[in-house]
Design a protein around this motif. Structure first.
Motif, PDB file in Angstrom:
ATOM      1  N   TYR A   1       4.538  11.934  -4.691  1.00 27.76           N
ATOM      2  CA  TYR A   1       4.057  11.498  -3.510  1.00 27.76           C
ATOM      3  C   TYR A   1       4.994  10.234  -3.106  1.00 27.76           C
ATOM      4  O   TYR A   1       4.992  10.111  -2.031  1.00 27.76           O
ATOM      5  CB  TYR A   1       2.668  10.925  -3.844  1.00 27.76           C
ATOM      6  CG  TYR A   1       2.147  10.050  -2.727  1.00 27.76           C
ATOM      7  CD1 TYR A   1       1.488  10.960  -1.573  1.00 27.76           C
ATOM      8  CD2 TYR A   1       2.113   8.655  -2.624  1.00 27.76           C
ATOM      9  CE1 TYR A   1       0.864  10.136  -0.816  1.00 27.76           C
ATOM     10  CE2 TYR A   1       1.390   8.029  -1.781  1.00 27.76           C
ATOM     11  CZ  TYR A   1       0.961   8.832  -0.631  1.00 27.76           C
ATOM     12  OH  TYR A   1       0.408   8.123   0.478  1.00 27.76           O
ATOM     13  N   TYR A   2       5.621   9.722  -4.181  1.00 32.03           N
ATOM     14  CA  TYR A   2       6.447   8.485  -3.728  1.00 32.03           C
ATOM     15  C   TYR A   2       7.923   8.895  -3.782  1.00 32.03           C
ATOM     16  O   TYR A   2       8.717   7.928  -3.637  1.00 32.03           O
ATOM     17  CB  TYR A   2       6.206   7.269  -4.946  1.00 32.03           C
ATOM     18  CG  TYR A   2       4.974   6.841  -4.602  1.00 32.03           C
ATOM     19  CD1 TYR A   2       4.618   5.769  -3.709  1.00 32.03           C
ATOM     20  CD2 TYR A   2       3.755   6.957  -5.479  1.00 32.03           C
ATOM     21  CE1 TYR A   2       3.911   4.909  -3.591  1.00 32.03           C
ATOM     22  CE2 TYR A   2       2.764   5.984  -5.286  1.00 32.03           C
ATOM     23  CZ  TYR A   2       2.511   5.180  -4.406  1.00 32.03           C
ATOM     24  OH  TYR A   2       1.358   4.409  -4.135  1.00 32.03           O
TER      25      TYR A   2
ATOM     26  N   VAL B   1      -2.622   3.716  -8.863  1.00 28.94           N
ATOM     27  CA  VAL B   1      -3.358   4.913  -8.440  1.00 28.94           C
ATOM     28  C   VAL B   1      -4.824   4.893  -8.341  1.00 28.94           C
ATOM     29  O   VAL B   1      -5.508   4.556  -9.160  1.00 28.94           O
ATOM     30  CB  VAL B   1      -2.714   6.327  -9.170  1.00 28.94           C
ATOM     31  CG1 VAL B   1      -3.347   7.431  -8.293  1.00 28.94           C
ATOM     32  CG2 VAL B   1      -1.335   6.460  -8.645  1.00 28.94           C
TER      33      VAL B   1
ATOM     34  N   THR C   1       3.405   2.230  -9.955  1.00 30.71           N
ATOM     35  CA  THR C   1       2.492   2.671  -9.086  1.00 30.71           C
ATOM     36  C   THR C   1       1.028   2.381  -9.679  1.00 30.71           C
ATOM     37  O   THR C   1       0.854   2.439 -10.830  1.00 30.71           O
ATOM     38  CB  THR C   1       2.720   3.987  -8.553  1.00 30.71           C
ATOM     39  OG1 THR C   1       2.342   4.667  -9.726  1.00 30.71           O
ATOM     40  CG2 THR C   1       3.813   4.363  -7.928  1.00 30.71           C
TER      41      THR C   1
ATOM     42  N   LEU D   1       5.098   3.646   2.404  1.00 32.45           N
ATOM     43  CA  LEU D   1       6.319   4.172   1.752  1.00 32.45           C
ATOM     44  C   LEU D   1       7.428   4.455   2.846  1.00 32.45           C
ATOM     45  O   LEU D   1       8.502   3.789   2.822  1.00 32.45           O
ATOM     46  CB  LEU D   1       6.243   5.428   1.155  1.00 32.45           C
ATOM     47  CG  LEU D   1       7.286   6.093   0.579  1.00 32.45           C
ATOM     48  CD1 LEU D   1       8.053   5.164  -0.531  1.00 32.45           C
ATOM     49  CD2 LEU D   1       7.078   7.416  -0.296  1.00 32.45           C
TER      50      LEU D   1
ATOM     51  N   ALA E   1       1.849   0.325  -4.626  1.00 30.07           N
ATOM     52  CA  ALA E   1       3.331   0.510  -5.477  1.00 30.07           C
ATOM     53  C   ALA E   1       4.117  -0.851  -5.301  1.00 30.07           C
ATOM     54  O   ALA E   1       4.056  -1.636  -4.423  1.00 30.07           O
ATOM     55  CB  ALA E   1       4.218   1.656  -4.870  1.00 30.07           C
TER      56      ALA E   1
ATOM     57  N   GLU F   1       0.873  -1.269   0.054  1.00 28.77           N
ATOM     58  CA  GLU F   1      -0.002   0.040   0.075  1.00 28.77           C
ATOM     59  C   GLU F   1       0.855   1.391   0.184  1.00 28.77           C
ATOM     60  O   GLU F   1       1.764   1.175   0.543  1.00 28.77           O
ATOM     61  CB  GLU F   1      -0.877   0.023   1.160  1.00 28.77           C
ATOM     62  CG  GLU F   1      -2.238   1.106   0.980  1.00 28.77           C
ATOM     63  CD  GLU F   1      -3.211   0.747   2.355  1.00 28.77           C
ATOM     64  OE1 GLU F   1      -4.080   1.410   2.117  1.00 28.77           O
ATOM     65  OE2 GLU F   1      -2.823   0.098   3.140  1.00 28.77           O
ATOM     66  N   ASP F   2       0.355   2.296  -0.629  1.00 25.82           N
ATOM     67  CA  ASP F   2       1.260   3.640  -0.806  1.00 25.82           C
ATOM     68  C   ASP F   2       1.474   4.123   0.760  1.00 25.82           C
ATOM     69  O   ASP F   2       2.509   4.803   0.746  1.00 25.82           O
ATOM     70  CB  ASP F   2       0.354   4.598  -1.546  1.00 25.82           C
ATOM     71  CG  ASP F   2      -0.914   4.984  -0.500  1.00 25.82           C
ATOM     72  OD1 ASP F   2      -1.184   6.130   0.084  1.00 25.82           O
ATOM     73  OD2 ASP F   2      -1.965   4.113  -0.608  1.00 25.82           O
ATOM     74  N   THR F   3       0.668   3.837   1.648  1.00 27.53           N
ATOM     75  CA  THR F   3       0.970   4.465   2.955  1.00 27.53           C
ATOM     76  C   THR F   3       2.210   3.824   3.737  1.00 27.53           C
ATOM     77  O   THR F   3       2.675   4.367   4.801  1.00 27.53           O
ATOM     78  CB  THR F   3      -0.314   4.256   3.764  1.00 27.53           C
ATOM     79  OG1 THR F   3      -0.521   2.859   3.979  1.00 27.53           O
ATOM     80  CG2 THR F   3      -1.393   5.169   3.371  1.00 27.53           C
TER      81      THR F   3
ATOM     82  N   SER G   1      -3.068   8.047  -3.799  1.00 25.46           N
ATOM     83  CA  SER G   1      -3.326   6.862  -3.247  1.00 25.46           C
ATOM     84  C   SER G   1      -3.423   5.558  -3.907  1.00 25.46           C
ATOM     85  O   SER G   1      -3.234   5.867  -5.104  1.00 25.46           O
ATOM     86  CB  SER G   1      -5.034   6.811  -2.471  1.00 25.46           C
ATOM     87  OG  SER G   1      -5.340   7.929  -1.580  1.00 25.46           O
TER      88      SER G   1
END
Length: 492
Positions: free
Chosen positions: A166-167, A180, A178, A134, A363, A130-132, A360
């Protein structure tokens, strides 16, 4: 309802960091070159950043095909397409053999298995997270930054600046590819018309959403808004209004160590949710894994609006078409009657204006603990995923938003947006993505899991247990601060 026990991911990561050698560090000056302008903005732009080597030529020296594993937690059509994508890749060349492996039915399951495997280096060359996560995985030291491979291979993705920013963490862009998605508002146009509302003019702010909910309630809709108590939405409302949730510019100017969650925007959001619930305008649902009751409330016409991910457009189309979309997730629609439901989508209603969201999704990260030829193989697959065909199909089949203008301009995508119900709703998400400020793409929080747990627990305490908005916010702020303190202490 008691708060779930905190997950021990931070402590596992600490053990993992100790197990990784200094050669894994992205800042090892002896290893690489400096990041150039293509590294994305936001964090340390303009600074000299030492990147590790990406052994892009190692495949040429391999003795036979290089076998690599890819871990993911997709379900439904995205899972099927991931397998198909792996098959296509394997057929397109003979240097690499990719094994696509499901490691659970959620991002959290995959993350737990990945973190548990770090100390013994039992981790795959590619993992989809998940993106969160990272900042969490970057701190682990086991991720090979894609920017190093881009520079070594003279490869440009054409990615939208807001997604790249963002990343980007500490001036370095990390994931190889990614997916999105964005939160949007889904609503039943039939119920809007019956309430005297214009279905082509959905609410753009929370105040307008409440006004429409009152009209829907008056027309006979039991609970006009079906709302899952998700930290994602709360965070989008807060940061979209210009506030932060943690210090250091939302964790983008260094590792955040102070919670700023208790701020005026947070109070406005919590008071709005609390008032909607008290007045019977909102039906709340816990944000638990596999939760579908917020969908069912709309499908059963008890609610007329629901806020959810843009990727849900594919599911909504399937459900209303009478398909048993995802039996594993419980989305069997045999008893539902789609008659009288005409779904449409609008931008995410904000405190001040619509579409104020963060990037959101998820990745694909490459790891640096596997042999050089496997790192090269992982990068080779990332380049395959960046192909126009793969990007387009991720949108048409998987429901993820295009992240390049080339993919968005594909004729098949244009036709999908014009003629397909899911495509029409997904277009809303893409157009919303284009409005996100690249300088404010979203926060980076080290202990993101504990951070989201704190927000979800506070929402449930307020809506389901009767806590006041002020008390719920104060508790969340304290829990977030405790999580930040622990993370900083464990990573010093």
């Amino acid at each position: 309802m008691s708060r779930p026990a905190p997950r021990p991911l931070v402590h596992l990561l600490v053990v993992a960091v100790l197990a990784i050698t200094a050669a894994a560090c992205v800042r090892d000056e002896s290893q690489g070159t400096s990041a150039g302008p293509g590294g994305g903005g936001g964090d340390g732009e303009g600074e000299e950043i030492a990147l590790p080597d990406c052994p892009v030529d190692a495949l040429d020296e391999a003795d036979g095909p290089v076998e690599i594993d890819l871990w993911h937690g997709f379900t439904g059509e995205p899972a099927n397409y991931m397998v198909e994508l792996g098959r296509r890749y394997n057929e397109s060349q003979d240097a690499v053999r990719l094994n696509v492996q499901t490691q659970g039915n959620s991002y959290e399951e995959v993350l737990r298995k990945f973190v548990a495997g770090i100390p013994s280096r039992q981790i795959p060359p590619i993992v989809m997270l998940e993106d969160t996560t990272l900042r969490e995985v970057v701190e682990s030291g086991v991720i090979l930054p894609a920017e190093a491979c881009e520079q070594a291979d003279d490869f440009e993705t054409g990615q939208l600046p807001v997604v790249r920013n963002y990343y980007t963490s500490e001036g370095v862009y990390w994931p190889g590819y990614t997916n999105v998605s964005e939160p949007v508002l889904y609503y039943n146009a039939n119920q809007f018309e019956a309430a005297g509302l214009d279905p082509t003019d959905p609410p753009e702010t929370l105040d307008e959403l409440r006004t429409d909910a009152e009209a829907l309630k008056e027309s006979g809709v039991e609970s006009p808004l079906s709302l899952i108590l998700n930290s994602w939405f709360v965070e989008s409302w807060i940061t979209g209004a210009g506030e932060t949730v943690v210090n250091k510019e939302n964790g983008r100017e260094g590792l955040a160590d102070e919670s700023t969650f208790d701020n005026p925007a947070t109070h406005e959001v919590y008071e709005w949710i609390d008032g909607m619930a008290d007045d019977g305008l909102l039906e709340a649902h816990s944000a638990t894994d596999g939760q579908i009751n917020h969908y069912l409330a709309v499908a059963q016409k008890n609610s007329a609006m629901v806020i959810e991910t843009s990727t849900a457009a594919v599911t909504i189309k399937a459900v209303l078409g009478g398909e048993s979309y995802d039996a594993e997730a419980g989305l069997n629609v045999g008893s539902l009657d789609p008659e009288g439901i005409t779904p449409q989508a609008g931008p995410f209603p904000g405190l001040e204006e619509p579409g104020q969201v963060r990037v959101s999704g998820g990745a694909f990260f490459m790891t640096n603990t596997v042999p050089a030829e496997q790192q090269a193989a992982a990068w080779d697959f990332m380049k395959f995923m960046w192909s126009a065909e793969s990007q387009t199909d991720w949108h048409l089949i998987g429901g993820y938003l295009p992240t390049t203008q080339a993919a968005a301009g594909d004729p098949d995508v244009a036709d999908y947006w014009a003629s397909d119900l899911a495509g029409q709703m997904l277009r809303v998400g893409y157009e919303q993505l284009l409005t996100v400020d690249p300088e404010r793409p979203g926060p980076q929080v080290g202990p993101y899991t504990d951070y989201t747990d704190a927000i979800k627990a506070s929402l449930e305490a307020m809506v389901l247990e009767g806590a006041s908005p002020a008390d719920a916010i104060a508790q969340a702020d304290a829990d977030i601060q405790a999580a930040l303190d622990t993370f900083i202490e464990d990573n010093e």
